[in-house]
Motif scaffolding. Structure first.
Motif, PDB file in Angstrom:
ATOM      1  N   LYS B 118       1.606  -0.900   0.220  1.00 45.52           N
ATOM      2  CA  LYS B 118       0.020   0.006  -0.077  1.00 45.52           C
ATOM      3  C   LYS B 118       0.944   1.383  -0.052  1.00 45.52           C
ATOM      4  O   LYS B 118       0.325   2.447  -1.128  1.00 45.52           O
ATOM      5  CB  LYS B 118      -1.413   0.259   1.259  1.00 45.52           C
ATOM      6  CG  LYS B 118      -1.794  -1.322   1.021  1.00 45.52           C
ATOM      7  CD  LYS B 118      -3.025  -1.014   2.549  1.00 45.52           C
ATOM      8  CE  LYS B 118      -3.993  -2.594   2.243  1.00 45.52           C
ATOM      9  NZ  LYS B 118      -5.372  -1.753   1.183  1.00 45.52           N
ATOM     10  N   ASP B 186      -6.358   7.944   6.794  1.00 45.47           N
ATOM     11  CA  ASP B 186      -6.797   6.479   6.325  1.00 45.47           C
ATOM     12  C   ASP B 186      -7.128   5.864   7.912  1.00 45.47           C
ATOM     13  O   ASP B 186      -5.970   5.240   7.843  1.00 45.47           O
ATOM     14  CB  ASP B 186      -7.252   6.373   5.590  1.00 45.47           C
ATOM     15  CG  ASP B 186      -9.140   5.610   5.691  1.00 45.47           C
ATOM     16  OD1 ASP B 186      -9.941   6.466   6.099  1.00 45.47           O
ATOM     17  OD2 ASP B 186      -9.011   4.583   4.228  1.00 45.47           O
ATOM     18  N   ARG B 188      -9.387   2.529   9.762  1.00 49.92           N
ATOM     19  CA  ARG B 188     -10.907   1.521   9.358  1.00 49.92           C
ATOM     20  C   ARG B 188      -9.995   0.387   9.907  1.00 49.92           C
ATOM     21  O   ARG B 188      -9.570  -0.153  10.737  1.00 49.92           O
ATOM     22  CB  ARG B 188     -10.755   1.607   7.952  1.00 49.92           C
ATOM     23  CG  ARG B 188     -10.185   1.062   6.910  1.00 49.92           C
ATOM     24  CD  ARG B 188     -10.349   1.853   5.867  1.00 49.92           C
ATOM     25  NE  ARG B 188     -11.690   0.938   5.229  1.00 49.92           N
ATOM     26  CZ  ARG B 188     -12.989   1.516   4.740  1.00 49.92           C
ATOM     27  NH1 ARG B 188     -12.998   2.354   5.183  1.00 49.92           N
ATOM     28  NH2 ARG B 188     -14.190   0.186   5.033  1.00 49.92           N
ATOM     29  N   ASN B 192      -9.559  -2.126   4.307  1.00 47.81           N
ATOM     30  CA  ASN B 192      -9.569  -1.307   2.602  1.00 47.81           C
ATOM     31  C   ASN B 192      -9.341  -0.008   3.153  1.00 47.81           C
ATOM     32  O   ASN B 192     -10.149   1.332   2.453  1.00 47.81           O
ATOM     33  CB  ASN B 192     -11.176  -1.610   2.099  1.00 47.81           C
ATOM     34  CG  ASN B 192     -11.640  -2.859   1.834  1.00 47.81           C
ATOM     35  OD1 ASN B 192     -10.520  -3.596   1.660  1.00 47.81           O
ATOM     36  ND2 ASN B 192     -12.577  -2.776   2.007  1.00 47.81           N
ATOM     37  N   LEU B 193      -7.798  -0.044   3.320  1.00 45.86           N
ATOM     38  CA  LEU B 193      -7.585   1.554   3.701  1.00 45.86           C
ATOM     39  C   LEU B 193      -7.072   2.720   2.392  1.00 45.86           C
ATOM     40  O   LEU B 193      -6.649   1.899   1.209  1.00 45.86           O
ATOM     41  CB  LEU B 193      -5.830   1.080   3.986  1.00 45.86           C
ATOM     42  CG  LEU B 193      -6.147   0.720   5.860  1.00 45.86           C
ATOM     43  CD1 LEU B 193      -4.631   0.595   5.995  1.00 45.86           C
ATOM     44  CD2 LEU B 193      -6.840   2.266   6.161  1.00 45.86           C
ATOM     45  N   ASP B 194      -8.333   3.513   2.280  1.00 47.64           N
ATOM     46  CA  ASP B 194      -8.205   4.607   0.781  1.00 47.64           C
ATOM     47  C   ASP B 194      -6.971   4.965   0.785  1.00 47.64           C
ATOM     48  O   ASP B 194      -6.611   6.351   0.764  1.00 47.64           O
ATOM     49  CB  ASP B 194      -8.631   5.382   0.977  1.00 47.64           C
ATOM     50  CG  ASP B 194      -9.572   6.532  -0.114  1.00 47.64           C
ATOM     51  OD1 ASP B 194      -9.620   6.256  -0.588  1.00 47.64           O
ATOM     52  OD2 ASP B 194      -9.651   7.364   0.239  1.00 47.64           O
ATOM     53  N   ASP B 196      -5.746   5.631  -2.513  1.00 50.34           N
ATOM     54  CA  ASP B 196      -5.695   6.679  -3.548  1.00 50.34           C
ATOM     55  C   ASP B 196      -6.682   8.098  -2.926  1.00 50.34           C
ATOM     56  O   ASP B 196      -6.269   9.459  -2.581  1.00 50.34           O
ATOM     57  CB  ASP B 196      -6.889   6.633  -4.612  1.00 50.34           C
ATOM     58  CG  ASP B 196      -6.565   5.633  -5.256  1.00 50.34           C
ATOM     59  OD1 ASP B 196      -6.091   3.927  -4.686  1.00 50.34           O
ATOM     60  OD2 ASP B 196      -6.462   5.275  -6.194  1.00 50.34           O
ATOM     61  N   GLY B 197      -7.559   7.990  -1.739  1.00 54.49           N
ATOM     62  CA  GLY B 197      -8.058   9.045  -0.890  1.00 54.49           C
ATOM     63  C   GLY B 197      -7.414   9.929  -0.296  1.00 54.49           C
ATOM     64  O   GLY B 197      -6.713  11.346  -0.653  1.00 54.49           O
ATOM     65  N   ASP B 200      -5.140  11.738  -3.171  1.00 55.13           N
ATOM     66  CA  ASP B 200      -5.813  13.204  -3.717  1.00 55.13           C
ATOM     67  C   ASP B 200      -5.781  14.196  -2.549  1.00 55.13           C
ATOM     68  O   ASP B 200      -5.445  14.967  -3.302  1.00 55.13           O
ATOM     69  CB  ASP B 200      -7.135  12.747  -3.843  1.00 55.13           C
ATOM     70  CG  ASP B 200      -6.780  11.258  -5.528  1.00 55.13           C
ATOM     71  OD1 ASP B 200      -6.073  11.443  -5.947  1.00 55.13           O
ATOM     72  OD2 ASP B 200      -7.643  10.911  -5.514  1.00 55.13           O
ATOM     73  N   GLU B 416     -18.710  15.645   5.191  1.00 58.68           N
ATOM     74  CA  GLU B 416     -17.138  14.950   5.336  1.00 58.68           C
ATOM     75  C   GLU B 416     -17.172  15.030   6.836  1.00 58.68           C
ATOM     76  O   GLU B 416     -16.792  15.901   7.851  1.00 58.68           O
ATOM     77  CB  GLU B 416     -16.302  15.331   5.200  1.00 58.68           C
ATOM     78  CG  GLU B 416     -16.566  15.549   3.207  1.00 58.68           C
ATOM     79  CD  GLU B 416     -17.302  16.640   2.736  1.00 58.68           C
ATOM     80  OE1 GLU B 416     -17.433  17.893   3.607  1.00 58.68           O
ATOM     81  OE2 GLU B 416     -16.926  17.340   1.581  1.00 58.68           O
ATOM     82  N   THR B 418     -14.365  12.385   9.485  1.00 61.01           N
ATOM     83  CA  THR B 418     -13.274  11.787   9.024  1.00 61.01           C
ATOM     84  C   THR B 418     -12.588  10.811  10.381  1.00 61.01           C
ATOM     85  O   THR B 418     -12.419  11.424  12.045  1.00 61.01           O
ATOM     86  CB  THR B 418     -11.313  12.214   8.452  1.00 61.01           C
ATOM     87  OG1 THR B 418     -11.979  13.610   7.575  1.00 61.01           O
ATOM     88  CG2 THR B 418     -10.313  11.855   8.402  1.00 61.01           C
TER      89      THR B 418
END
Lengths: 441, 441
Positions: B118, B186, B188, B192-194, B196-197, B200, B416, B418
């Protein structure tokens, strides 16, 4: 270990295996009571391998050979994903090591009971000597570490040893006055921790602090104590001696070897073999022989300290200052035992000669200093007003300045010298500085 | 464990045994390369026993029954040396526990390889999207913990679970401009750590920061991001909700239950069962059932949070906020997952309406705040100037004030939200505050 190096050579051009096994016992005080006794330990192995200039670094919490093999494979996978470090030269070769002082095996299996007893004695003594004082906090600890560093160039160094420390924090309450927290401590390579001395010194300062004196804007002599010196220099001066910072152009000492950067009364060196050193290590974290490295000699800057990587990048030799961070596994440039050479007269003598000035026990805010230029802005607290050669009471004030300017104002160093086991380990006397500008608070 | 409790009852009126076994894998980035992959773990057992009001507390790095027995004896010796705690009432009784959500066993044996992959992907993406950006740092981690708390009153709670986190720090260099370090992250309860987010969002802010705008002394709307909010509130507001501080008279919220202390747009609660919570624990560190505790509801202060000790001292009930510090072994009042309820509109919508103001990503210096009164003085950095509804560039400025005054200026909360896994775990949106005085730098 030999077998594991051979195993690792299947994956790497060079590799290093460093195994650490530690045992730490400690006990703590909170508000006059023992709050905790603990026994902890464990093993950590760090693999550092380089293949075609690509680094792989893996850490596991074990010294089991099978798990070390897995970690070697983990490091090899990682190296494949990394880019080439064009600056990489090589891991160190074996060197000529001094003979290690015999470790004090009495510390190896120390029980927390001993520390609990010392703390209970410290609490009792402190309350007898000053019924208005509370032992707000404190801790005693004994640590033992075995370190084994081997690499594929033949480095193979095993060392073990331990040290003990003890500190108390006293707060006095009298009338409306609550004193700041007053710390005192001892640290050594045996269990003869000086509980009485710690209590005596702390109680003395609590007594001073029952009287509160206003500070004002003025230019005065100040005497800094070991805790204040270690705090300030750790963040302002010591990083400037790093060879990495020389290469990266973030030290104000670049190009100044041989120049006077401090008062002539100051001589500072890093020396793991000093009699008070807590860790008389013969090799650093990557197996390079350690030595006494003079940093400042009678005010003159003598040179930088290096680990293997940055020394080779710079075309020079490691000074044995590669220290391993067991959290990141990485080697960084750091010190073993920074010694400020002591002087001839006592703290008492120095205080007796001051008409008006301050004795600073601790600084707050030193961590926000800028090591790139030596600028700092700190609050002196606990600090004490001296008038007519006597301590009059506690004061709080601000000092903002530059560490090199301050070092040039040093006028005398005391005979007393203390090991500060916190932050960078330092062995330091009290230092008097002349004409320091302070801002009253 | 039943046997060990029986063994301990020979020495103590009451006792508690808490066993923790953890496994942590992680990987790190330094300057575009993977710098480390690690696998660590171990067991810690904490014994807390009380005999005639005297506390004994021992910690060992093992869950072996024989060593636990030794630790019980160690704690018993210590209790004998301590004075009586006149405030002590009793350890907690068992309560009605919620059903724990099923842990995600996919995290239990996670390999650091997944995190290395990742991170490699994150570095690649970041450099593709912005060739001037360097991934200065970053880390991915997966932790798993088993906790078993039993006491002599029948508490017996076993829980296990894990979470994953990922963060990157980007620095951009363009011409003479070096941007501040820009963090995004991120966290969680699955893998499924984001990535791309994270990339970005970080690249977007690095782009903004290539343009540097001077700040000035002014009164403007500011939008605080999750990192800035968590940093500021952790040190200024959250400690004020502690029941211990109510008893000790060090919270400005004493006597204010039911009073308006913040803008009506603000609702804040502690909730381990929130869908984004990283640790949906059904019992706290001493086995008291956890629950959702409302702290502020539409601006009104709803109440304090308590652990067993301070609740009983105060004649009230624990709110399930006793958290154990594995370093000291002690229980302190703390939060599971502080949630700031989110709003309806997006961050983009809020920015679009600002004629002149700032978006603050992070604050420096929040740790020096005073929780006794809520006063703070911080540097906003990274922060961004907004003009005519658009971000114009990076600015640095100072904000000094009082957190309660600031909370009364909150005007809108974003949709949003977080999870901030650092410091106190918080689940927080972006918040807009009106007419905030700032000092340009």
């Amino acid at each position: 270990m030999e077998n594991l190096i051979r195993f690792g050579e299947k994956f790497f051009d060079e590799l290093e295996i460093a195994v650490y096994r530690s045992r730490d016992v400690s006990a703590s005080v909170e508000l006059n009571e023992i709050s905790m006794a603990s026994t902890r330990g464990g093993a950590v192995t760090v693999i550092r391998g380089i293949n075609e200039g690509r680094l792989g670094l893996a850490i596991i919490d074990s010294d089991d050979p099978e798990r070390i093999k897995e970690a070697i494979e983990q490091a090899a996978k990682m190296a494949k994903l990394n880019g080439r470090d064009e600056k990489w030269v090589s891991l160190p070769e074996p060197g000529a090591y001094k003979e290690a002082p015999k470790p004090n095996y009495g510390l190896k299996e120390a029980s927390p009971d001993i520390l609990v007893e010392k703390l209970v004695r410290g609490i009792k003594l402190a309350r007898e000597k000053d019924p208005n004082a509370v032992v707000a906090g404190g801790e005693g600890g004994v640590s033992w570490e075995k370190r084994h560093v081997v690499n594929s160039h033949g480095v193979d160094v095993f060392q073990e040893g331990g040290a003990a420390f003890f500190f108390l924090e006293l707060v006095g309450r009298k009338g409306d006055v609550v004193t700041p927290g007053i710390f005192d401590f001892d640290a050594r390579r045996d269990l003869n921790l000086d509980v009485d001395g710690v209590v005596d010194r702390a109680v003395q300062r609590v007594r001073w602090a029952y009287n509160v004196e206003k500070s004002r804007n003025e230019e005065v002599p100040i005497i800094l104590g070991p805790w204040a010196i270690a705090g300030l220099l750790s963040y302002t001066l010591l990083p400037a001696f790093s060879g990495e910072r020389l290469v990266k152009e973030t030290t104000p000492l670049a190009g100044k070897v041989g120049e006077k950067i401090a008062s002539e009364v100051l001589t500072i060196y890093d020396d793991p073999f000093h009699p008070l050193s807590l860790e008389p290590t013969v090799a650093d974290g990557e197996g390079v022989p350690t030595r006494k490295n003079v940093l400042i000699e009678n005010g003159t800057f003598r040179g930088f300290v290096w680990d293997n990587y940055w020394a080779k990048v710079n075309g020079t030799e490691s000074t044995g200052n590669g220290k391993r961070d067991l959290k990141s596994g990485g080697i960084g440039i750091d010190f073993h035992n920074v010694v400020i050479e002591n002087g001839k007269r006592s703290l008492e003598d120095l205080i007796a000669e001051i008409d008006r000035g301050y004795f600073v026990d601790g600084f707050q805010g030193a961590h926000s200093s800028n090591p790139d230029n030596g600028n700092f802005a700190v609050t002196a607290n606990p600090a004490f007003l001296i008038e007519d050669g006597e301590v009059k009471g506690a004061s709080v004030f601000l000092v903002a300045g530059n560490v090199y300017e301050l070092l040039n104002r040093a006028s005398e160093i005391t005979r007393e010298q203390t090991v500060m086991p916190f932050m960078t380990t330092m062995t330091t006397p009290f230092i008097k500085f002349e004409n320091v500008k302070i801002a009253g608070k």
